[in-house]
Write an enzyme that holds these catalytic residues in place. Structure first.
Site, PDB file in Angstrom:
ATOM      1  N   TYR A   7       0.846  -1.202   0.000  1.00 29.14           N
ATOM      2  CA  TYR A   7       0.000   0.000   0.000  1.00 29.14           C
ATOM      3  C   TYR A   7       0.882   1.253   0.000  1.00 29.14           C
ATOM      4  O   TYR A   7       0.633   2.197  -0.751  1.00 29.14           O
ATOM      5  CB  TYR A   7      -0.915  -0.050   1.231  1.00 29.14           C
ATOM      6  CG  TYR A   7      -1.890   1.104   1.362  1.00 29.14           C
ATOM      7  CD1 TYR A   7      -3.029   1.185   0.567  1.00 29.14           C
ATOM      8  CD2 TYR A   7      -1.686   2.109   2.305  1.00 29.14           C
ATOM      9  CE1 TYR A   7      -3.928   2.232   0.705  1.00 29.14           C
ATOM     10  CE2 TYR A   7      -2.575   3.160   2.451  1.00 29.14           C
ATOM     11  CZ  TYR A   7      -3.700   3.216   1.650  1.00 29.14           C
ATOM     12  OH  TYR A   7      -4.590   4.258   1.790  1.00 29.14           O
ATOM     13  N   LYS A  11       0.924   4.132  -2.909  1.00 29.14           N
ATOM     14  CA  LYS A  11       0.630   5.542  -2.627  1.00 29.14           C
ATOM     15  C   LYS A  11       1.878   6.419  -2.858  1.00 29.14           C
ATOM     16  O   LYS A  11       1.751   7.544  -3.320  1.00 29.14           O
ATOM     17  CB  LYS A  11       0.082   5.704  -1.197  1.00 29.14           C
ATOM     18  CG  LYS A  11      -1.266   4.988  -0.954  1.00 29.14           C
ATOM     19  CD  LYS A  11      -2.394   5.533  -1.818  1.00 29.14           C
ATOM     20  CE  LYS A  11      -3.760   5.067  -1.344  1.00 29.14           C
ATOM     21  NZ  LYS A  11      -4.861   5.522  -2.220  1.00 29.14           N
TER      22      LYS A  11
HETATM   23  N1  LIG Z   1      -9.607   5.912   5.759  1.00 30.13           N
HETATM   24  C1  LIG Z   1      -8.333   6.219   5.945  1.00 30.13           C
HETATM   25  O1  LIG Z   1      -7.840   6.244   7.086  1.00 30.13           O
HETATM   26  C2  LIG Z   1      -7.474   6.577   4.761  1.00 30.13           C
HETATM   27  C3  LIG Z   1      -6.194   7.079   5.040  1.00 30.13           C
HETATM   28  C4  LIG Z   1      -5.366   7.424   3.973  1.00 30.13           C
HETATM   29  C5  LIG Z   1      -5.822   7.290   2.667  1.00 30.13           C
HETATM   30  N2  LIG Z   1      -7.082   6.790   2.423  1.00 30.13           N
HETATM   31  C6  LIG Z   1      -7.494   6.670   1.017  1.00 30.13           C
HETATM   32  O2  LIG Z   1      -8.732   7.334   0.838  1.00 30.13           O
HETATM   33  C7  LIG Z   1      -9.401   6.779  -0.307  1.00 30.13           C
HETATM   34  C8  LIG Z   1     -10.855   6.522   0.064  1.00 30.13           C
HETATM   35  O3  LIG Z   1     -10.903   5.522   1.068  1.00 30.13           O
HETATM   36  P1  LIG Z   1     -11.912   5.593   2.284  1.00 30.13           P
HETATM   37  O4  LIG Z   1     -11.149   5.843   3.516  1.00 30.13           O
HETATM   38  O5  LIG Z   1     -13.028   6.483   1.961  1.00 30.13           O
HETATM   39  O6  LIG Z   1     -12.368   4.050   2.349  1.00 30.13           O
HETATM   40  P2  LIG Z   1     -13.723   3.320   1.927  1.00 30.13           P
HETATM   41  O7  LIG Z   1     -14.856   3.858   2.705  1.00 30.13           O
HETATM   42  O8  LIG Z   1     -13.402   1.879   2.016  1.00 30.13           O
HETATM   43  O9  LIG Z   1     -13.907   3.755   0.403  1.00 30.13           O
HETATM   44  C9  LIG Z   1     -13.174   3.170  -0.626  1.00 30.13           C
HETATM   45  C10 LIG Z   1     -13.943   3.358  -1.921  1.00 30.13           C
HETATM   46  O10 LIG Z   1     -13.189   2.793  -2.987  1.00 30.13           O
HETATM   47  C11 LIG Z   1     -14.024   1.904  -3.708  1.00 30.13           C
HETATM   48  N3  LIG Z   1     -13.252   0.809  -4.280  1.00 30.13           N
HETATM   49  C12 LIG Z   1     -12.374  -0.016  -3.643  1.00 30.13           C
HETATM   50  N4  LIG Z   1     -11.913  -0.939  -4.503  1.00 30.13           N
HETATM   51  C13 LIG Z   1     -12.510  -0.689  -5.700  1.00 30.13           C
HETATM   52  C14 LIG Z   1     -12.453  -1.297  -6.980  1.00 30.13           C
HETATM   53  N5  LIG Z   1     -11.676  -2.368  -7.230  1.00 30.13           N
HETATM   54  N6  LIG Z   1     -13.210  -0.781  -7.983  1.00 30.13           N
HETATM   55  C15 LIG Z   1     -14.005   0.293  -7.755  1.00 30.13           C
HETATM   56  N7  LIG Z   1     -14.095   0.922  -6.570  1.00 30.13           N
HETATM   57  C16 LIG Z   1     -13.358   0.426  -5.556  1.00 30.13           C
HETATM   58  C17 LIG Z   1     -15.040   1.401  -2.697  1.00 30.13           C
HETATM   59  O11 LIG Z   1     -16.239   1.012  -3.348  1.00 30.13           O
HETATM   60  P3  LIG Z   1     -16.768  -0.493  -3.607  1.00 30.13           P
HETATM   61  O12 LIG Z   1     -16.257  -1.351  -2.501  1.00 30.13           O
HETATM   62  O13 LIG Z   1     -18.260  -0.343  -3.623  1.00 30.13           O
HETATM   63  O14 LIG Z   1     -16.221  -0.855  -4.954  1.00 30.13           O
HETATM   64  C18 LIG Z   1     -15.291   2.667  -1.893  1.00 30.13           C
HETATM   65  O15 LIG Z   1     -16.253   3.462  -2.526  1.00 30.13           O
HETATM   66  C19 LIG Z   1      -8.622   5.533  -0.684  1.00 30.13           C
HETATM   67  O16 LIG Z   1      -7.803   5.799  -1.796  1.00 30.13           O
HETATM   68  C20 LIG Z   1      -7.746   5.250   0.540  1.00 30.13           C
HETATM   69  O17 LIG Z   1      -6.567   4.576   0.197  1.00 30.13           O
HETATM   70  C21 LIG Z   1      -7.911   6.438   3.440  1.00 30.13           C
END
Ligand SMILES: NC(=O)c1ccc[n+]([C@@H]2O[C@H](COP(=O)([O-])OP(=O)(O)OC[C@H]3O[C@@H](n4cnc5c(N)ncnc54)[C@H](OP(=O)(O)O)[C@@H]3O)[C@@H](O)[C@H]2O)c1
Length: 276
Positions: free
Chosen positions: A172, A176
């Site tokens: 990961y 990133k």
């Molecule tokens: N939450 C944290 O602490 C955190 C920290 C740093 C960075 N981020 C980044 O923030 C971004 C959003 O994540 P989040 O925290 O909002 O998590 P989340 O609630 O799990 O959202 C992730 C989204 O990505 C979609 N997704 C995942 N795999 C996919 C695929 N193969 N095809 C299409 N859609 C896909 C999921 O939709 P479906 O499952 O419906 O496909 C969901 O809508 C990500 O890039 C993550 O790496 C998050």
């Protein structure tokens, strides 16, 4: 770095079925943005569309489009772009946000875990950008000529782990960090064409991310730290899109870690190895 108005902008956001992407769609709907929402969970996207249309009478059914599918699939990415062109006549803002994690030591990794993480977090965002660039250039030309509408911008949701690699999240972190290299290069290449690039590095955010990881064979025992909400991150992203920022770290302790890593990388390496 261009200041922009987001009103009525034509927007694609990937990963909109939950978390940061969902909150960002709701926030951008307040500016009457026309939205393409995409993820794999169709019912979540339908619920979000209904919520947007119920909360904003300025937007109609055609203004909020849904494409269901895996963003790692070439045909899905093309369909996402073609939907924006067909329904909105083009594209002003591309938000590459879909992402997935995996927690476990690299020595226990397998090629499948590596490829999935790279595919969703890195390659899909880069490929989505590649196919969308001609539309963003058209939007930039139109903006240059008329000075109306939205000056185009691409946003990438990276992570603090894209700035400081962390144990138990090696692939990961690689994906990133790759986004950071890519966005810095792209920003330089397309600046003169009038398209901005924003790299967002969230810290711990209260979303479904931690439940959706594709592997959980081991996790670092980080000291307790309070997550921020996806709504907070979405508001910060909107502010940065409007200002034309290049970088955003919407998490206080994340910013502290980045500064420490710049001034004393050896110290940060030692801290990271305590948690490995
Ligand atoms: N939450 C944290 O602490 C955190 C920290 C740093 C960075 N981020 C980044 O923030 C971004 C959003 O994540 P989040 O925290 O909002 O998590 P989340 O609630 O799990 O959202 C992730 C989204 O990505 C979609 N997704 C995942 N795999 C996919 C695929 N193969 N095809 C299409 N859609 C896909 C999921 O939709 P479906 O499952 O419906 O496909 C969901 O809508 C990500 O890039 C993550 O790496 C998050």
């Amino acid at each position: 770095m261009t200041k922009r108005k987001l009103d009525n902008a034509r927007v694609i956001i990937t990963g909109t079925s939950s978390g940061i992407g969902r909150a960002l769609a709701l926030e951008l709907a307040k500016y009457n943005c026309r939205l393409v929402l995409t993820a794999r969970r169709a019912e979540r996207l339908e619920e979000l569309k209904a919520e947007i249309l119920n909360s904003n009478s300025e937007l109609n059914d055609q203004n909020v489009q849904i494409v269901v599918g895996d963003i790692a699939n070439d045909d899905v990415r093309l369909e996402v772009l073609q939907t924006a062109i067909r329904e909105f006549g083009g594209l002003d803002v591309l938000v590459n946000n879909a992402g997935v994690g995996a927690f476990g030591l690299f020595e226990n990794a397998d090629p499948d875990r590596l490829l999935q993480i790279l595919d969703v977090n890195l390659i899909s965002s880069i490929e989505m950008t590649r196919i969308a660039l001609p539309e963003l250039f058209k939007s930039a030309d139109a903006y240059k000529q008329t000075k109306t509408g939205c000056a185009p911008i691409i946003s990438f949701t990276s992570s603090i782990m894209g700035k400081v690699g962390a144990p138990y999240s090696s692939e990961y972190s690689a994906a990133k960090c790759g986004l950071h290299g890519f966005t810095q290069a792209l920003r330089a290449e397309i600046k003169s064409k009038g398209v901005d690039v924003l790299t967002v590095s969230p810290g711990t955010t209260k979303t479904e991310f931690f439940d959706s990881v594709i592997d959980k064979t081991g996790m670092a025992n980080w000291p307790a730290h309070k997550p921020v909400t996806p709504e907070y991150v979405a508001k910060r992203i909107v502010k940065s899109l409007k200002r034309g920022d290049h970088e955003l770290v919407p998490y206080f302790w994340g910013e502290v870690l980045c500064v420490l890593n710049r001034i004393s990388p050896g110290f940060v390496d030692r801290v990271m190895s305590w948690y490995a």
